[in-house]
Design an enzyme around this catalytic site. Structure first.
Site, PDB file in Angstrom:
ATOM      1  N   ASP A 293      53.575  -1.539  41.301  1.00 53.16           N
ATOM      2  CA  ASP A 293      54.113  -2.804  41.815  1.00 53.16           C
ATOM      3  C   ASP A 293      53.099  -3.393  42.786  1.00 53.16           C
ATOM      4  O   ASP A 293      52.148  -2.722  43.198  1.00 53.16           O
ATOM      5  CB  ASP A 293      55.447  -2.548  42.520  1.00 53.16           C
ATOM      6  CG  ASP A 293      56.223  -3.826  42.845  1.00 53.16           C
ATOM      7  OD1 ASP A 293      55.905  -4.894  42.267  1.00 53.16           O
ATOM      8  OD2 ASP A 293      57.151  -3.770  43.681  1.00 53.16           O
ATOM      9  N   TYR A 467      57.952  -8.014  43.561  1.00 51.00           N
ATOM     10  CA  TYR A 467      58.798  -8.012  42.361  1.00 51.00           C
ATOM     11  C   TYR A 467      57.962  -8.008  41.088  1.00 51.00           C
ATOM     12  O   TYR A 467      58.234  -8.755  40.149  1.00 51.00           O
ATOM     13  CB  TYR A 467      59.765  -9.203  42.372  1.00 51.00           C
ATOM     14  CG  TYR A 467      60.529  -9.362  43.665  1.00 51.00           C
ATOM     15  CD1 TYR A 467      60.985  -8.252  44.374  1.00 51.00           C
ATOM     16  CD2 TYR A 467      60.809 -10.623  44.186  1.00 51.00           C
ATOM     17  CE1 TYR A 467      61.689  -8.407  45.557  1.00 51.00           C
ATOM     18  CE2 TYR A 467      61.510 -10.779  45.366  1.00 51.00           C
ATOM     19  CZ  TYR A 467      61.946  -9.668  46.048  1.00 51.00           C
ATOM     20  OH  TYR A 467      62.634  -9.811  47.230  1.00 51.00           O
ATOM     21  N   HIS A 468      56.951  -7.127  41.046  1.00 54.64           N
ATOM     22  CA  HIS A 468      56.085  -7.017  39.888  1.00 54.64           C
ATOM     23  C   HIS A 468      56.053  -5.581  39.340  1.00 54.64           C
ATOM     24  O   HIS A 468      54.978  -5.033  39.102  1.00 54.64           O
ATOM     25  CB  HIS A 468      54.660  -7.446  40.248  1.00 54.64           C
ATOM     26  CG  HIS A 468      54.558  -8.842  40.741  1.00 54.64           C
ATOM     27  ND1 HIS A 468      53.491  -9.289  41.509  1.00 54.64           N
ATOM     28  CD2 HIS A 468      55.363  -9.920  40.583  1.00 54.64           C
ATOM     29  CE1 HIS A 468      53.654 -10.561  41.807  1.00 54.64           C
ATOM     30  NE2 HIS A 468      54.790 -10.960  41.253  1.00 54.64           N
ATOM     31  N   PRO A 469      57.192  -4.931  39.110  1.00 55.32           N
ATOM     32  CA  PRO A 469      57.150  -3.565  38.580  1.00 55.32           C
ATOM     33  C   PRO A 469      56.637  -3.551  37.147  1.00 55.32           C
ATOM     34  O   PRO A 469      56.927  -4.450  36.352  1.00 55.32           O
ATOM     35  CB  PRO A 469      58.617  -3.119  38.656  1.00 55.32           C
ATOM     36  CG  PRO A 469      59.402  -4.382  38.558  1.00 55.32           C
ATOM     37  CD  PRO A 469      58.580  -5.414  39.289  1.00 55.32           C
TER      38      PRO A 469
END
Length: 552
Positions: A293, A467-469
């Site tokens: 992330d 919020y970039h998993p």
């Protein structure tokens, strides 16, 4: 029910695949657990802080307590709505750097180098440049996904870019074109004042075709018989149904729900599946591993001048902005307000940017809470390539139970070194002459925090997920024990099953993940159809000529 292809997840990648597969004449059934994306909370760009904080649109996941961040449980929003996370995200459009994809290929994702993926970015884009917005040869101009830029009317957007130039950094007319490195305008998936999600760009046109259907249901497991995926078991209206796939099942349910679904289907680490009494169909230890992330902080400055968006942060102004948007799709409501950006390198010897900035002319959090000091502005800043890796695991064999998500944020010493550098370089940028008329003082971290220990304390308490998993079912060679899918997105060890979303990223890309997630769907569709890939590009991206000896 049955179709040639059954796709689980109407998100960024799933919508793109539904559009391309149905366009080729195949019958497609798309399974989506979420509801409609209609209404201003999703469709109005400036309302972006609302949908990702609404249970109606978000799965509501949180991480397990993160040991290096004061045991905080960080929000992990994933879209539970048509369009998936493209319907609740910040609408920022970033392809990623060319070196990201070359690294994928070096890690075993053959055929996914920058030369290979650039044609797919161009195929998916409908870019709307201004007269000085970069070289059109690098961009697509007739794809389904509209990409635009905000008007940048607020002087703070220009001050940010000029401050970067004064600090000695590059500028760039188009970070999604030849040259990512530098300060310049930020791009957004907004068209004619509306959020241009994957649902608007791909799904709605696909559903107009007689061979593409949408089922509102929650996928429980992929049904596998004699080593072949034959369909998907779903829960709908209180009943359990089987949806059959004549050709293939395709999982595109997000980097959190895709590994969960694979494990519920018997595909994953054998010992973990056995813990929950699940039969092992394929022992793939990489399922749920390699979770990555982007972590960031909001570097906030109090403004000398009352020119920030804070002047609209009241009920009357919000009502006026909302009414103008509803009637005309124009005004402040028609932009996500992220209109300037930067990608820089944190030090010498780093060949391409590893720090990203989103600039916003207001001091506010993603959850909509404004800074108590009134007028201010901020840069969202964080490292792009953390060494930390986490995992997604089942909490139980019950499909209705949320998975356990552990990122292991900041678990490497290098993470702390890079994050401190982010903060110190940002201070230097805000200290440039271009910001002199606007800077009153630093809200956070606060000028009193100077030492490594003080900055580390701020990071531990205030760092948030961007919020970039991604990465939880990574792509690689079929003989790689940690790979989950091969370079044609086939799940290794199970026939007629593919996975294509941000789960398959071998390594996280530079910037926001919606664009590369859609690109994965575009390219996977060609693999699924058995079509030859688009011809590789011979365009050479810009790299700093003295990256080995200069930080800027």
């Amino acid at each position: 029910m049955e179709a040639d292809f059954v796709i689980v997840g109407a998100g960024s990648s799933g919508c793109a695949m539904a559009y391309r597969l149905s366009g080729a004449g195949a019958s497609v059934l798309l399974i989506e657990a979420g509801g409609t994306d209609a209404g201003p909370f999703i469709q109005m760009p400036a309302a972006l802080s609302y949908p990702m904080n609404m249970a109606r649109y978000d799965w509501g996941y949180r991480s397990e307590p993160e040991p290096h961040l004061n045991n905080r449980r960080l929000a992990t929003p994933r879209g539970k709505v048509l369009g998936g996370s493209s319907s609740i995200n910040g609408m920022v459009y970033v392809r990623g750097h060319a070196r990201d994809f070359d690294t994928w290929a070096e890690m075993g994702a053959e055929g996914w180098s920058y030369a290979d993926v650039l044609p797919y970015y161009k195929r998916m884009e409908h870019w709307h440049p201004g007269p000085r917005d970069g070289d059109r040869a690098w961009r697509g101009t007739d794809g389904p996904l509209h990409v635009t830029r905000g008007p940048r009317r607020n002087p703070l957007y220009h001050a940010f870019v000029e401050a970067g130039r004064q600090a000695g950094y590059q500028t760039t007319d188009d970070y999604n074109g030849e040259k990512q490195e530098g300060f310049g305008p930020m791009e957004q998936t907004v068209w004619r004042g509306r959020r241009w999600s994957a649902a608007n760009a791909y799904l709605r046109p696909a559903l107009k075709r007689p061979n593409c259907d949408l089922m509102r249901a929650e996928a429980r497991r992929v049904v596998i018989e004699e080593g072949r995926a034959v369909g998907v078991e779903v829960a709908r209206g209180g009943a359990i149904e089987l949806v059959r796939a004549r050709r293939e099942v395709i999982v595109a349910a997000s980097s959190i729900n895709s590994p969960k679904l694979l494990m519920l289907s018997g595909i994953g680490p054998a010992a973990h599946l056995a813990e929950h009494g699940l039969p092992v169909v394929a022992d793939r230890p990489g399922v749920g591993a390699n979770l990555q992330d982007h972590l960031e902080v909001y570097f906030q400055i109090a403004s000398r001048q009352p020119i920030t968006l804070y002047r609209y942060w009241n009920l009357i102004s919000k009502a006026v902005i909302g009414a103008q948007w509803l009637l005309t799709k124009t005004g402040l409501g028609a932009s996500n307000q992220f209109e300037s950006a930067a990608f820089i390198r944190s030090g010498t010897g780093i060949d391409y940017p590893d720090i990203q900035y989103h600039f916003l002319p207001m001091a506010v959090r993603y959850d909509g809470r404004a800074a108590s000091e009134g007028h201010g502005f901020q840069a969202h800043v964080g490292p792009m390539r953390s060494s930390s890796r986490g995992h997604v695991r089942l909490a139980s064999a019950d499909p209705a139970e949320a998975p356990k998500i552990t990122f292991n944020y900041m678990s490497h010493e290098q993470d702390w070194t890079e994050f401190r550098q982010c903060l110190r370089l940002t201070r230097e940028i805000f200290a440039q002459e271009a910001f002199a008329p606007f800077v009153r003082h630093e809200i956070q971290p606060g000028a009193a925090l100077q030492t490594d220990e003080e900055l580390d304390g701020f990071i531990r308490e205030h760092a948030e997920s961007a919020y970039h998993p991604c990465g939880t079912a990574r792509m690689g060679r079929a003989d790689d024990p940690m790979a989950v899918v091969d370079p044609e997105t086939r799940v290794i060890g199970v026939d007629r099953l593919r996975l294509a979303d941000s789960s398959i990223f071998p390594q996280i890309t530079n910037g926001n993940l919606n664009a590369p997630s859609i690109m994965v769907g575009e390219k996977a569709a060609d693999h699924i159809l058995g079509q030859p890939p688009l011809p590789a590009s011979n365009m050479v991206p810009w790299m700093h000529p003295d990256w080995a000896g200069s930080q800027r």
